[in-house]
Design a protein around this motif. Structure first.
Motif, PDB file in Angstrom:
ATOM      1  N   LEU A 206       1.265  -7.717   7.014  1.00  0.00           N
ATOM      2  CA  LEU A 206       0.716  -7.614   6.277  1.00  0.00           C
ATOM      3  C   LEU A 206       0.257  -7.960   4.814  1.00  0.00           C
ATOM      4  N   SER A 207      -1.211  -8.134   4.482  1.00  0.00           N
ATOM      5  CA  SER A 207      -1.517  -9.278   3.182  1.00  0.00           C
ATOM      6  C   SER A 207      -1.285  -8.336   2.012  1.00  0.00           C
ATOM      7  N   SER A 208      -1.338  -8.532   0.267  1.00  0.00           N
ATOM      8  CA  SER A 208      -1.171  -7.606  -0.504  1.00  0.00           C
ATOM      9  C   SER A 208      -2.422  -6.372  -0.380  1.00  0.00           C
ATOM     10  N   SER A 209      -3.356  -6.449   0.315  1.00  0.00           N
ATOM     11  CA  SER A 209      -4.837  -5.537  -0.171  1.00  0.00           C
ATOM     12  C   SER A 209      -4.658  -4.752   1.802  1.00  0.00           C
ATOM     13  N   GLY A 210      -3.758  -5.196   2.434  1.00  0.00           N
ATOM     14  CA  GLY A 210      -3.324  -4.173   3.401  1.00  0.00           C
ATOM     15  C   GLY A 210      -4.069  -4.330   4.866  1.00  0.00           C
ATOM     16  N   GLN A 211      -4.830  -5.873   4.708  1.00  0.00           N
ATOM     17  CA  GLN A 211      -5.138  -6.729   5.606  1.00  0.00           C
ATOM     18  C   GLN A 211      -3.423  -6.759   7.020  1.00  0.00           C
TER      19      GLN A 211
ATOM     20  N   ARG B 216       9.618  -8.071   0.949  1.00  0.00           N
ATOM     21  CA  ARG B 216       8.059  -9.042   0.416  1.00  0.00           C
ATOM     22  C   ARG B 216       8.242 -10.722   0.612  1.00  0.00           C
TER      23      ARG B 216
ATOM     24  N   TYR C 285       3.498 -11.200   1.271  1.00  0.00           N
ATOM     25  CA  TYR C 285       2.979 -10.546   2.124  1.00  0.00           C
ATOM     26  C   TYR C 285       3.828  -9.130   2.647  1.00  0.00           C
ATOM     27  N   HIS C 286       3.522  -8.163   3.012  1.00  0.00           N
ATOM     28  CA  HIS C 286       4.367  -7.336   2.984  1.00  0.00           C
ATOM     29  C   HIS C 286       5.085  -7.538   4.363  1.00  0.00           C
TER      30      HIS C 286
END
Length: 762
Positions: free
Chosen positions: A707-712, A757, A741-742
């Motif tokens: 996931l991106s830092s914005s949750g995408q 991360r 990135y998570h």
């Protein structure tokens, strides 16, 4: 390309450390020194067919291999052109490399690629910028400075050695000595003159005089081929460098700078080759390595060495296995052929090799005792410094702290000799298949005797288990201790070949309830029958299924307990052709399978005798990799053994040309997944990195999302065992931008979610 620089104290990376997925490593032996040449302040040394260099000024050691610099793996000859400042490296198979003093390499493959009925390189002579290759068909000239092949003299003769003197080229052949003028068109065979019918194994020039070594003596050779002996003895080597001619054998060393003044010394030694420079004799001294000696008052004194980087003792790797983070290696071969390889037991741990000290000399009372061909090496589960090894025809060897302590054979144990009435009965005590069971009993196989299965218990007591199906079997090779408690083994060949299965009910003392069966033929699920000539290997996968390798292909035993059923049949994996025909082919049918290993994703690594290494999916339906020498750094297409490290996914590959490894993308899944136990590498991901990003320490077959830092959602997939790999791209195939990135992972049941991360820098 820059060569790999190492010192004697710096080991290669350890296999259990995080290594970029998809990369290879090799583990050459730099132990047994056979030949060396002087190149200014550098001594190039040939060891076990591998190349190393020693700098006499600063003591630095450089090692070279096929991954870092070279274009081959078995170096047969080296020679140095001082005027061109290039080293000639000639491999088995006649591939040629030219390496300059900065380590830059130019490859000349034309001779290797030329199709010929006879193409063996016997020796190399360098004169100025030219190298002359003594070949089994004649002489090939190489311009070392320009890096091109020159003239080829196809003489139709087996040329053993070449020397250049007074504008003439002399060729020592198996039919005598031939001479030709370098200014003549020597491609014309008629321009060569046989000046002597004497057979020389080696020619050299010292102080403007041609000398030659025959099988026994050393001679001066005149221009007309006539000769006069100036040194007698059964000499095993001769070399000239720095104006010094040195020759000798194991008890005598001779040297001179002109043949009229010879220094002769009685000297017990193990010298293979000598170079002379600046008052130092650089000696290739076999297993004692490369050493430097000075001569003072008629005595040799060691001045340097041994120069012997930490490495395997030799390039023999017949059977390998992991014991924790320690790789055990048995070097030899288990065969009925007369292949005599030195007994070799060693292990690799923390980036360092430990070579066992084998038995020295013959046991008292055993004349003509032979120790060779270590087929298995195992480690005591309760004592890491305690090991056993099986030299194929000598019995069982015990070691402590890497040193030999005891031999078990037919005179002091229940092991039996194949030829008990032979004067050398002690050289026929077959032993192989060493395996510890869960109760710490050591199982072994005593082939060609009435009772094959022998067991040594932790208290030193022995058991012998007789079963008529395998009594006297010719070559029993290995055990598989199945998770169900069954004991399986392969009887490789002849009338009792097959797969033997034993259920001893967990009791070695009680025999009445034992079940046992030998399947010497194979019938598959379609009723197709096979009668393999050779049964080679067995491997249990993570689901308890057993995969068997034979000379006729790969076979599956889904439930080993069914081997005792009267209607039992093997299975072969079918691969649909997907061509509209509705037909399917059996997986690897007809391919001779030598070994099988299972990784943390339950995938099968399958080694073959001549077709390289395969990786297939857990169910065998998908071919994931096929590594051969044509398209990968694998050392050989003949694979002898495989071992996959469960925690790292490192695949160790034992070939007939040495040991190599591949960093796989699958590891054993963890039972308790948590963020602290998850490893991401590399992390951070730098702008110049383009390889896979690995997340290790997951549960088997975890569902993973990036996931991106914005949750995408950027990427998703399933882990291979306990490792998930991401290519650093989004779902459209574009490399992601810099950022954090998570990683969110869940086990196969959708539980135990964790987060870690990955930092990406572009």
């Amino acid at each position: 390309m820059v060569g790999l620089l190492v010192s004697l104290a710096v080991p290669r990376p350890f296999a259990a450390q995080a290594q970029q997925i998809g990369t290879w490593d090799v583990y050459p032996s730099y132990w047994n020194a056979t030949h060396n040449v002087v190149a200014g302040t550098t001594i190039y040394s040939l060891t076990n067919g591998n190349l190393m260099a020693y700098d006499t000024e600063d003591g630095e050691v450089r090692t070279f291999d096929c991954l870092t610099q070279l274009n081959g793996i078995r170096v047969g000859q080296i020679a140095y052109s001082a005027t061109a400042r290039r080293l000639v490296i000639a491999y088995d198979g006649c591939n040629i490399d030219l390496m300059d003093v900065a380590g830059n390499v130019q490859n000349l493959p034309a001779l290797r690629d030329k199709s010929m009925t006879s193409k063996t390189l016997n020796s190399v002579c360098v004169e100025g910028d030219k190298a002359y290759l003594a070949m089994s068909f004649g002489i090939v000239e190489v311009d070392v400075r320009e890096g091109v092949f020159g003239s080829t003299y196809t003489m139709g003769l087996d040329v053993q050695s070449v020397a250049i003197l007074d504008g003439c080229i002399y060729a020592a052949t198996t039919q005598g000595v031939y001479k030709g003028r370098l200014t003549d068109h020597l491609q014309d065979k008629s321009l060569w003159t046989r000046v002597s019918t004497d057979i020389y194994v080696q020619l050299a020039v010292v102080d403007g005089e041609l000398v030659g070594r025959r099988e026994w003596d050393v001679y001066r050779i005149a221009g007309d081929g006539s000769s006069s002996r100036f040194s007698s003895g059964h000499f095993t080597f001769m070399s000239v460098s720095g104006g010094m001619l040195v020759w000798g054998n194991s008890t005598q060393i001779n040297l001179c700078q002109n043949t009229g003044k010879v220094t002769k010394m009685s000297y017990d030694n193990s010298w293979n080759d000598v170079s002379y420079a600046g008052g130092t004799f650089w000696v290739s001294e076999g297993e004692k390595g490369l050493r430097g000696y000075t001569l003072k008052d008629g005595q040799f004194a060691q001045a340097a060495g041994p120069i012997q980087p930490n490495s395997p003792k030799n390039d023999l790797a017949y059977r390998i296995s992991w014991a924790g983070d320690r790789l055990l290696v048995a070097g030899g071969v288990n065969t009925v052929a007369a292949d005599y390889h030195p007994a070799t037991a060693m292990y690799y741990e923390d980036g360092k090799w430990v070579n066992f000290q084998e038995m020295e000399g013959a046991p008292e009372g055993y004349a003509n005792f032979r120790l060779y061909n270590t087929t298995h090496l195992v480690q005591d589960p309760d004592a890491p410094a305690h090991h056993y090894a099986s030299p194929y025809r000598t019995g069982l060897c015990e070691y402590r702290d890497g040193k030999f302590v005891r031999l078990y054979n037919c005179d002091n144990s229940p092991l039996r000799s194949i030829l008990p009435d032979n004067a050398s009965y002690f050289n026929f005590v077959s032993c192989s298949g060493l395996t510890f069971d869960e109760d710490r009993n050591l199982w072994m196989l005593n082939s060609e005797t009435d009772t094959i299965i022998r067991i040594r218990k932790p208290n030193g007591a022995w058991r012998a288990l007789y079963y008529s199906e395998i009594a006297g079997a010719s070559l029993c090779d290995d055990y598989l201790m199945h998770s169900s408690g069954l004991v399986m083994m392969v009887s490789r060949r002849l009338d009792k070949a097959g797969i033997f299965c034993l259920d001893y009910k967990g009791t070695l003392e009680k025999r009445a309830d034992d079940q046992h069966v030998l399947h010497h033929t194979i019938t598959n699920q379609d009723g197709t029958k096979y009668s393999p000539d050779e049964f080679y290997c067995l491997s249990e996968d993570l689901d308890g299924q057993v995969w068997a390798g034979t000379n006729l292909g790969l076979f599956l035993i889904p439930d080993p307990t069914a081997l005792f059923d009267s209607d039992f049949h093997f299975e072969q994996v079918k691969i649909n052709r997907n061509d509209g025909s509705g037909l399917a082919d059996y997986l690897l049918n007809g391919v001779s399978i030598s070994c099988i290993a299972v990784d943390g994703a339950n995938r099968k690594w399958i080694g073959t005798h001549s077709d390289g290494l395969y990786l297939v999916s857990a169910d065998g339906q998908e071919m994931l990799h096929h590594f051969t020498t044509d398209d990968s750094p694998i050392l050989s297409n003949t694979i002898q053994s495989l071992a996959v490290h469960p925690a790292t996914g490192m695949v160790m590959i034992a070939t007939d040309k040495g040991l190599c490894s591949y960093a796989s993308d699958a590891t054993q899944g963890t039972d308790n997944m948590d963020s602290d136990g998850v490893l991401v590498f590399p992390n951070p991901v730098t702008a110049d990195y383009t390889g896979p990003i690995a997340v290790r320490g997951l549960a088997r077959d975890s569902e993973v999302k990036i996931l991106s830092s914005s949750g995408q959602l950027v990427w998703s997939g399933t882990s291979a065992g306990g490792t998930f790999t991401w290519n650093g791209c989004n779902r459209r195939g574009k490399r992601v931008a810099s950022g954090i990135y998570h990683v969110v992972a869940n086990n196969a049941q959708g539980k135990n979610a964790i987060v870690t991360r990955i930092v990406v820098m572009r």
